[in-house]
Design a protein around this motif. Structure first.
Motif, mmCIF file in Angstrom:
data_model
loop_
_atom_site.group_PDB
_atom_site.id
_atom_site.type_symbol
_atom_site.label_atom_id
_atom_site.label_comp_id
_atom_site.label_asym_id
_atom_site.label_seq_id
_atom_site.Cartn_x
_atom_site.Cartn_y
_atom_site.Cartn_z
ATOM 1 N N PRO A 65 0.756 2.294 -4.843
ATOM 2 C CA PRO A 65 -0.601 2.250 -3.657
ATOM 3 C C PRO A 65 -1.435 1.708 -5.336
ATOM 4 N N GLU A 66 -1.501 2.255 -6.171
ATOM 5 C CA GLU A 66 -2.599 2.446 -7.290
ATOM 6 C C GLU A 66 -3.069 0.920 -7.463
ATOM 7 N N MET B 59 1.094 -1.160 -0.135
ATOM 8 C CA MET B 59 -0.229 -0.477 -0.205
ATOM 9 C C MET B 59 0.791 1.495 0.243
ATOM 10 N N THR B 60 1.639 1.523 0.807
ATOM 11 C CA THR B 60 2.719 2.521 0.995
ATOM 12 C C THR B 60 4.016 2.551 -1.026
#
Ligand code: ZN
Length: 403
Positions: free
Chosen positions: A224-225, A220-221
């Motif tokens: 994120p896309e 996610m870091t």
């Protein structure tokens, strides 16, 4: 000797052979560079003075079963233009190696047919030389996988040795190619991968992982896309673990020895796919165990119905199915099941993302099995980089090295 023979047999084209002799069952070609081919190794100038020479020996491809050596008089040159004093360049070897490029090529080709030991024995080379040639080849071709085309990746970890040595691998889910191997498990093990990925300009669409918080936050870091899909085998496995713990506590708490007997040995019956139990004897054993204990029965049927989450016609239906399942699990009022239902609720979005991208880490299981086989062949994996290179090259089924 005919120079075209030297070229076709050994890949030697700037040297001439002055003599061939036989020594200890080996054939030795005495060679030296033809005068017109000598150049300063730094500036390629032809204005130099010869300042001494040394004799060096290189292993070449064998003739029949006889080992071949090229014994070369290597010139030291003093350049009048750039003033450097160095040994002449030798085009048929690489770096300071003691074998010809042609021999290295032969070793690579034979390595597809036999183990390192076989090849070493056949060519009268040492085990280390064959391994060294393989390693350099693998490094050159697979050492830095191209990440620019990556779209769907799977992330998982595997144990390298007994104990707690782990590696984390990233796999291209479309091709099955391992594109990265990191040390350890957890978020740190992926740091280098994210850097490389950024440089490659790849656009990752979806990632399959287990529910490990470290991988989740790392994905996610850093991307994120991308859509994160929790692997359904891992979700089912978590449920199986919960069911197994319930079975064990039921067994422990049962005071009646006859009833205990009924629970004993039911582990695999509970954990395997209900539909796969065709044998009536096994079926009735399972039924008896379930009849005796209500929590176990509830947990068992919930385990069986969990799979329905991935068999719905669309995501909307799946959301309903999942919500209903979680509700039932809460109603069962079994602490282990409540914990699992909480986990599932918290990861709902990633579980259902499977309906956006049908990916799983299933492919990584196959890779993990292959790695296990490689580990069993044990040799040489004390050299960690060699081990990693073999994993990076594993997807090349038709060209992979034996052993
Ligand atoms: Zn020079």
């Amino acid at each position: 000797m005919n120079t075209s023979f030297l070229y076709h047999a050994f890949g030697v084209c700037e040297q001439e052979c002055s003599r061939v002799r036989y020594e200890d069952k080996s054939i030795i070609f005495e060679v030296q560079t033809r005068s017109e081919k000598l150049r300063c190794p730094c500036c390629k100038s032809r204005h130099f003075i010869r300042s001494g020479s040394t004799i060096r020996r290189f292993r070449g491809v064998p003739i029949g079963h006889k080992p071949v050596f090229l014994e070369m008089k290597v010139q030291r040159l003093e350049c009048k233009d750039c003033h450097c004093i160095r040994q002449e360049n030798i085009h048929f070897i690489t770096g300071k190696r003691s074998y010809t490029n042609r021999l290295a090529r032969l070793v690579v080709e034979l390595s597809r047919l036999g183990t390192i030991k076989d090849v070493a024995h056949f060519l009268h080379l040492s085990w280390d030389t064959v391994k060294d040639i393989q390693k350099r080849y693998l490094q050159r071709h697979y050492g830095c996988p191209d990440l620019s085309e990556l779209e769907y990746i799977g992330i998982d970890e595997f144990a390298v040795a007994k104990g707690h040595v782990y590696k984390t691998i990233v796999v291209n889910l479309l091709t099955g190619q391992v594109v990265y191997i990191g040390d350890g498990k957890g978020a740190d093990s992926l740091d280098v991968f994210w850097k490389k990925l950024k440089k490659s300009d790849a656009v990752i669409k979806a990632v399959a992982t287990d529910l490990s918080p470290a991988f989740v936050s790392a994905v996610m870091t850093n991307i994120p896309e991308a859509t994160l899909v929790f692997d359904h085998f891992h979700v089912v496995k978590l449920m199986n673990d919960a069911l197994d713990e319930i079975r064990r506590s039921v067994y422990r708490e049962e005071k009646d020895l006859n009833k205990r007997k009924v629970f004993k040995g039911t582990r695999w019956l509970l954990l395997c796919n209900g539909k796969d139990i065709f044998d009536n004897q096994f079926k009735s054993r399972l039924d008896n165990a379930l009849k005796l204990n209500e929590p176990l029965m509830k947990a068992y049927y919930l385990k069986e119905s969990l799979k329905e989450i991935w068999t719905q016609v669309n995501k909307e239906q799946a959301i309903k199915e999942l919500d209903a399942w979680i509700e039932q699990a809460y109603q069962a009022k079994i602490p282990k099941l409540t914990t699992f239902a909480n986990t599932l609720k918290a990861h709902k979005w990633g579980v259902l993302a499977w309906y956006d991208y049908h990916i799983s880490t299933g492919r990584l299981e196959g890779i993990n099995n292959k790695i296990k086989t490689m580990k069993r062949q044990a040799y040489g994996y004390r050299d960690q980089r060699f081990f990693e290179l073999k994993i990076l090259a594993m997807h090349e089924k038709n060209y992979a090295f034996v052993g």
